[in-house]
Design a protein around this motif. Sequence first.
Motif, PDB file in Angstrom:
ATOM      1  N   UNK A  58     -27.919 -22.783 -14.003  1.00 38.11           N
ATOM      2  CA  UNK A  58     -27.463 -21.847 -14.030  1.00 38.11           C
ATOM      3  C   UNK A  58     -26.762 -20.396 -15.052  1.00 38.11           C
ATOM      4  N   UNK A  59     -25.698 -21.406 -15.091  1.00 39.35           N
ATOM      5  CA  UNK A  59     -24.517 -21.106 -16.336  1.00 39.35           C
ATOM      6  C   UNK A  59     -25.437 -21.101 -17.987  1.00 39.35           C
ATOM      7  N   UNK A  60     -25.912 -21.689 -18.024  1.00 40.94           N
ATOM      8  CA  UNK A  60     -27.031 -21.630 -19.169  1.00 40.94           C
ATOM      9  C   UNK A  60     -27.531 -20.280 -19.834  1.00 40.94           C
ATOM     10  N   UNK A  61     -28.251 -19.780 -18.234  1.00 44.87           N
ATOM     11  CA  UNK A  61     -28.773 -18.559 -18.256  1.00 44.87           C
ATOM     12  C   UNK A  61     -28.221 -17.336 -18.096  1.00 44.87           C
ATOM     13  N   UNK A  62     -27.395 -17.591 -17.543  1.00 43.36           N
ATOM     14  CA  UNK A  62     -26.474 -16.342 -17.143  1.00 43.36           C
ATOM     15  C   UNK A  62     -24.949 -16.159 -16.666  1.00 43.36           C
ATOM     16  N   UNK A  63     -24.540 -15.395 -17.238  1.00 42.27           N
ATOM     17  CA  UNK A  63     -22.641 -15.356 -16.446  1.00 42.27           C
ATOM     18  C   UNK A  63     -22.887 -13.888 -15.766  1.00 42.27           C
ATOM     19  N   UNK A  64     -23.954 -13.801 -15.284  1.00 41.87           N
ATOM     20  CA  UNK A  64     -23.479 -12.354 -13.893  1.00 41.87           C
ATOM     21  C   UNK A  64     -23.172 -12.779 -12.641  1.00 41.87           C
ATOM     22  N   UNK A  65     -25.084 -12.466 -12.087  1.00 40.02           N
ATOM     23  CA  UNK A  65     -24.944 -12.783 -10.374  1.00 40.02           C
ATOM     24  C   UNK A  65     -25.576 -13.373  -9.981  1.00 40.02           C
ATOM     25  N   UNK A  66     -25.611 -14.799  -9.810  1.00 39.38           N
ATOM     26  CA  UNK A  66     -26.794 -15.044  -8.875  1.00 39.38           C
ATOM     27  C   UNK A  66     -26.467 -15.510  -7.413  1.00 39.38           C
ATOM     28  N   UNK A 100     -16.808 -24.257 -11.126  1.00 36.13           N
ATOM     29  CA  UNK A 100     -18.130 -23.529 -11.171  1.00 36.13           C
ATOM     30  C   UNK A 100     -18.397 -22.150 -11.097  1.00 36.13           C
ATOM     31  N   UNK A 101     -17.781 -21.942 -10.256  1.00 41.87           N
ATOM     32  CA  UNK A 101     -17.975 -20.213  -9.872  1.00 41.87           C
ATOM     33  C   UNK A 101     -17.318 -19.296 -10.571  1.00 41.87           C
ATOM     34  N   UNK A 102     -16.932 -20.016 -11.245  1.00 40.95           N
ATOM     35  CA  UNK A 102     -15.781 -19.309 -13.280  1.00 40.95           C
ATOM     36  C   UNK A 102     -16.705 -18.231 -13.543  1.00 40.95           C
ATOM     37  N   UNK A 103     -17.657 -19.336 -13.850  1.00 41.96           N
ATOM     38  CA  UNK A 103     -18.833 -19.143 -15.007  1.00 41.96           C
ATOM     39  C   UNK A 103     -19.594 -18.028 -14.778  1.00 41.96           C
ATOM     40  N   UNK A 104     -19.814 -17.572 -13.511  1.00 45.17           N
ATOM     41  CA  UNK A 104     -19.929 -16.269 -12.942  1.00 45.17           C
ATOM     42  C   UNK A 104     -19.151 -15.313 -12.629  1.00 45.17           C
ATOM     43  N   UNK A 105     -20.456 -13.788 -12.652  1.00 40.53           N
ATOM     44  CA  UNK A 105     -19.383 -12.896 -11.870  1.00 40.53           C
ATOM     45  C   UNK A 105     -19.283 -12.573 -10.843  1.00 40.53           C
ATOM     46  N   UNK A 106     -20.664 -12.995 -10.278  1.00 51.86           N
ATOM     47  CA  UNK A 106     -20.168 -13.565  -8.731  1.00 51.86           C
ATOM     48  C   UNK A 106     -21.766 -14.187  -7.829  1.00 51.86           C
TER      49      UNK A 106
END
Length: 133
Positions: A58-66, A100-106
């Motif tokens: 998922x981190x290869x696609x977005x750094x936003x909310x998942x 890994x959670x640090x790769x995303x906003x939320x």
Amino acid sequence: MIYTNSDGGARGNPGKGAIGVLIRDENKILIKYSKKIGDYVTNNIAEYEGLIKALELASKITDKNITCNLDSELVVNQLLGKYRVRNKKLLELFLKVQKLQGNFQSIIYKHVSRWDRFQKIVDELLNQELNKN
């Protein structure tokens, strides 16, 4: 919004393990992934390994909310802080997820039924891996 569905399983528990992962938007599957992960793993280890791979993809696609969908009540409740992580190996994997959670906003962790239509796909993916010789 990006969604993940991940699943892990072990035949024998512990036994041969595999994971299945989907990365998708609302209804379109963007990535399908499956892999054998070892000959002596537990179901809970496999569930964490599936989630870890889902977060990496998922981190290869977005750094936003998942939103991460899992059918493992144990893993979801450990990540939400409702259950303590007592097993040393699971704690290692839990901490990897935290990093890994640090790769995303939320991130939202959601427990879903194993009969959820996307969850059935990841279950089929991991079972195809386990059925290979």
